[in-house]
Scaffold this active site. Sequence first.
Site, PDB file in Angstrom:
ATOM      1  N   CYS A 358       0.740  -1.288   0.002  1.00 32.86           N
ATOM      2  CA  CYS A 358       0.112  -0.080   0.124  1.00 32.86           C
ATOM      3  C   CYS A 358       0.835   1.189  -0.118  1.00 32.86           C
ATOM      4  O   CYS A 358       0.232   2.092  -0.663  1.00 32.86           O
ATOM      5  CB  CYS A 358      -0.940  -0.080   1.293  1.00 32.86           C
ATOM      6  N   HIS A 417      -3.277   1.002   6.574  1.00 37.48           N
ATOM      7  CA  HIS A 417      -3.337   1.261   5.209  1.00 37.48           C
ATOM      8  C   HIS A 417      -3.141   2.516   4.687  1.00 37.48           C
ATOM      9  O   HIS A 417      -3.596   3.609   5.414  1.00 37.48           O
ATOM     10  CB  HIS A 417      -4.624   0.774   4.612  1.00 37.48           C
ATOM     11  N   ASP A 439      -7.151   5.972  -4.183  1.00 36.79           N
ATOM     12  CA  ASP A 439      -6.220   4.822  -3.763  1.00 36.79           C
ATOM     13  C   ASP A 439      -5.729   3.913  -5.045  1.00 36.79           C
ATOM     14  O   ASP A 439      -6.712   3.618  -5.598  1.00 36.79           O
ATOM     15  CB  ASP A 439      -6.980   4.063  -2.555  1.00 36.79           C
TER      16      ASP A 439
END
Length: 526
Positions: A358, A417, A439
């Site tokens: 991530c 995250h 994202d």
Amino acid sequence: MPQSSGPAQWKIEPDDDPHGARLHTTATGGPAGTTTLSNPESIWISPGTIATNYTLTATYPNEYATNIYDTAQIHTANPKIISIDPLLDINKPLHHTDLYKTNALVVRRADAFAVTVELSAMYDNQIHDISFHAVDTFNGVPMTNDIPVSISDLDNMQWFCKFISSQKTSTDTVLVEMEIHLPANNCPIGEYKFFAQTTHKDRTMPIVDEKCFPVDVIILFNPWNSNDFVHLTSDTERQEYVMNQNGLIWMGRDVHNKIAKNWRYGQFEDDALSVLLSELQATSGATVVNTLDRQTRAIPSRVARHLAARVNSNDGGILQGNWSPDFSGGTSPFDWRGSPQILSQYKRTGNAVKYGQCWVFAGTLTTLLRCSGIPSRPVTNYMSGHDTNGDGILDIAFDHNGNFYPAKSKDSIWNYHVWSEAWMQRARGIGHSGWQVVDATPQEKSDGTFQCGPAAVSAIKQNLGGIFDVTFVRAEINALTRIDHYLSPSIYSCIQYTERHDYVGKDVSTKSIGNNSREDITSNYK
């Protein structure tokens, strides 16, 4: 030769235009055998010029005869474009693009840039115009954007250019300075080829000459201009979220053990700009919504969404994710120190770079967003939920030892995250301008592609739903969490069931402006 008693008559040959060639000057009869031509340097022929050489004959008619006083050869004024100077050293600092490592002229929409054009001595700004056009080949289909000459400012949604000054040089050419104004929010970002044209002010005549700029022109978003959707009012914030090439990404084992990872964005490196331009042309997934056309290239929310899809390789893109302990055949996500190495490898090989998790996806996406002119930053959410079925509720289970029990869990919770935030105004009707979650980590498909956002942070906080992916991101940080806790190893054991509204979304963190401390932005979301 008779005495003059009236004005001379003039005849121009050839004269094939149905309206007749016109002589923009005056002529009067003088003493016997003479005529006077005022302002002879103002002579020009229009419309419908069909030749470059003309014979001008002055005659004097009287009651006895018509006498030819004189003839002269006239050459039509057809100035040639000798050279074009895009004034890189002047324009780049004015557009805050002097750090980009490219030979191209990089400018920002909604502003103007100066250019000088050197022309042959026949140029006269009372007779001729210099205009421009910009040609893009977005999606492989050339399109010409005309940039007309205007004596006054047009509205900020139009291309136009303005004459600034002209002067003769020591070599007897004419140096003309022009100012090209770029549109604001309807101007697609990307690479253009610009051309200069000389024309007669009489628009019925053909183009006199045309020449291509010596460099390509790259147009980007403009956070410095209030007419652009990505405008940031604070220069301190622009320096941090657009210009800063180094930053921190918050990581750690859990919310109680936070660490900061240094990350080099390198958004002004040549490979970053090159990859950005190529990825704007790319198609992700199977649906047309994932392809940028000219209109969507002008909208920062659509560009950000497209880049989120292109940073991961699930539908063909930059980084391949790997959450296993085996990173053979590639680089461990923990070993990356910045985006430049990733983008350089991707540009060099054309293959997805191995491997990302991530924070690597977020760091790389932040680089491309800043490169495009969209203010952005990486954000870390500790105890981050992953809603797999889209119901906005997290269903998880723990075994008798208190460990996560994937076999009995519909959803999951990550110890942390990392995503990116991008700053922009949203289109009318969507509302919720400001920071948006974007994202690139491939978690769930949206519109058939692994992409997420931009989801307005304010909409997430207020649980208002809306595009794009607000419900999914809200579950990561604000979802109701239903927890099954198995009290013994037996699958038939007693289950303790609880519901928590505060289980996920802890200590949402980003780098502080101007220093390396942690800024807690949890209140933006909760």
